[in-house]
Design an enzyme around this catalytic site. Structure first.
Site: not given
Length: 418
Positions: A184, A261
Site C-alpha cells: 500500500d 492494486g
C-alpha cells in the site's frame, strides 16, 4: 380615499409584492438549480454521460463535501480523499466543468489553514497513508499560487525525510508498524514524492530523491515477491516478530487483491514523474511486466475479474472484489496507453471493465451509480489483531461505493475513455 379602501389598497400592494418576491426567488433558485445540475436530467444523473463522470457525480451526491469522503461525519485529511480527487481532476480536465474543480479545491480549502497547517494531520505518526492527499496540493498550488498549499506540501515532504526505515532503507508503513513495508505504501508516498521532486528539487537533491524512490520499488520486489507465482505478498516484517510474518522470510501469508492494486497504480503513476533518462524507469517497467503477467494467471476467466485473495478463487468464502479489479483495469490501461505494456493488456482491461459493469455495477432510478462488492478495509497487525489469514481477508466488511473502489473505477474509465 376612505380608510377601508386605503387599507384594502395597502393589503393588495403587500400581496403583490410578496408574489413578486416569491416569483423572483423561484426563478433564482431555478437558475441556480439549472446551473448546478447541468450534468443531470429531471430524473437524475444522465445516462448519456461517460461512466467516469456518472460515477463522480454519484460520489458528489453521496459526499457533497469532499472532506467527508469515505462515510465520515467530520472533515479529515486522509488518503481516500486524495484518491477520489485525483480521479476528479481527470474528469475536470476532460469536461472542463468548474463544478469538479471546485470539489477538489474545497477539500484543500477546508483542511489547509492560512499558515499551511493541515487539520487532523500529525507528522509525528509518520503514516505513509497521509502523504497521498498531497497530490491535491501539488495540483492546486500552480493554479492558485496560494502559499498555504505549498507550505502544506512541504510538510508532507518533510515527513518523508524523517520516515522510519528498515535497515536497507525501506519506508516503514507507519511509525507504529515497526520494521514493516506494505505494498500500500508505495502508492501512498512515491507518486507524491516524485511529483514534488519534479516541481521543486534540482540537480543532486533531485537525483538523490529519484534514487530513493526507485529504491522503495526495488526493496518491495526483493522482500515481498513470490518467485513461484510472480505475485507480491501484502507486507514484509524485517524483524519477523509479527504473528503474521513468515519466520524465515518475514512476509505475510496471502496475496491480497487491493494490495496488489495499490502497487500497480504506484508503478504507472510514479512513471509520470521519473525522468526519462533515469535508469530506474526501465527497472520499474520490468517489474510492471512481471506483475501483469502474474495477474493474468489468477484472473477469473468467466468474468475477467479478480478475487479478494488472488490465488484462491476456488476456496469457499472468497469473492470477486471490486476495488482490486478496478485498480488492475486502470493499471493495465494506463500502462498500455503510455507504452509500458503490450497491446494485449488493453484487451484484458476492456474485458475486466465489462466484467465490472456486468457484475458489480448497479444504477438507481435517478441515475446514481453504485459499485458493489468492495472490501471496506484490510490491514496487518494492529488492535484488534489482523493476522492476514485467508479467513481474515474474506471476512472483512464488504460494502458498496467504497472510495477505494470508486476512485480507481473513475480512473479506469478515463483511461478507457468510458
Amino acid at each position: 380615499m376612505k380608510k377601508r379602501e386605503y387599507s384594502l389598497a395597502l393589503s393588495s400592494l403587500a400581496i403583490l409584492m410578496i408574489i413578486l418576491v416569491m416569483f423572483s426567488c423561484k426563478n433564482e433558485n431555478k437558475n441556480a438549480a439549472e446551473t448546478s445540475n447541468i450534468e443531470t436530467t429531471k430524473e437524475g444523473i444522465s445516462k448519456d454521460l461517460k461512466w467516469s463522470e456518472r460515477m463522480l457525480l454519484s460520489e458528489i451526491k453521496r459526499f457533497p463535501e469532499a472532506s467527508k469522503l469515505d462515510f465520515v461525519d467530520k472533515a479529515r485529511w486522509s488518503y481516500t480523499n486524495g484518491l477520489v480527487l485525483t480521479a476528479a481532476k481527470g474528469v475536470f480536465q476532460q469536461t472542463k466543468k468548474e463544478k469538479y474543480y471546485n470539489y477538489i479545491y474545497d477539500y484543500a480549502d477546508v483542511l489547509i489553514e492560512d499558515n499551511g497547517t493541515i487539520k487532523t494531520y500529525d507528522i509525528e505518526k509518520y503514516n505513509l497513508d497521509m502523504i497521498k492527499s498531497g497530490d491535491v496540493l501539488l495540483y492546486l498550488y500552480p493554479k492558485t499560487k496560494e502559499d498555504r498549499f505549498k507550505k502544506a506540501a512541504d510538510t508532507l515532504r518533510k515527513q518523508l525525510d524523517g520516515q522510519p526505515k528498515t535497515s536497507d532503507g525501506g519506508f516503514w508503513h507507519k511509525k507504529r508498524y515497526t520494521h514493516q513495508m506494505w505494498l500500500d505504501g508505495l502508492y501512498m508516498a512515491e507518486p507524491f514524492y516524485a511529483h514534488y521532486t519534479q516541481m521543486f528539487s534540482e540537480d543532486e537533491e533531485a537525483q538523490k530523491a529519484y534514487d530513493e524512490i526507485v529504491r522503495q520499488f526495488d526493496l518491495i520486489q526483493e522482500h515481498t515477491l513470490d518467485e513461484e507465482t510472480g505475485l507480491l505478498y501484502h507486507g514484509w516484517d524485517e524483524s519477523k516478530e509479527q504473528k503474521w510474518a513468515n519466520k524465515e522470510t518475514g512476509t505475510s501469508p496471502n496475496f491480497w487483491s487491493r494490495a496488489m492494486g495499490w502497487y500497480g497504480m504506484a508503478m504507472v503513476d510514479v512513471l509520470d514523474y521519473l525522468p526519462e533518462d533515469h535508469p530506474g524507469r526501465e527497472k520499474i517497467i520490468g517489474y510492471l511486466e512481471s506483475y501483469a503477467e502474474a495477474l493474468l494467471k489468477v484472473q477469473d476467466q468467466e468474468t475477467g475479474l479478480w478475487y479478494q485473495v488472488l490465488d484462491k478463487g476456488d476456496k469457499e468464502g472468497n469473492y470477486l472484489e471490486a476495488t482490486g479489479s478496478s485498480m488492475f483495469v486502470y493499471t493495465f490501461a494506463k500502462a498500455v496507453n503510455n507504452g509500458y505494456l503490450p497491446e494485449k493488456y488493453l484487451d484484458e482491461a476492456e474485458k475486466t471493465y465489462q466484467g465490472i459493469l456486468d457484475n458489480l455495477i448497479t444504477v438507481e432510478e435517478d441515475g446514481t451509480v453504485n459499485l458493489n462488492q468492495c472490501c471496506a478495509v484490510a490491514g496487518l497487525g494492529g488492535d484488534p489483531y489482523r493476522d492476514a489469514s485467508f479467513e481474515y481477508y474474506v471476512n472483512e466488511k464488504i460494502r458498496s461505493n467504497d472510495p477505494k473502489g470508486t476512485g480507481p473505477f473513475i480512473l479506469a474509465s478515463l483511461e478507457l475513455n468510458k
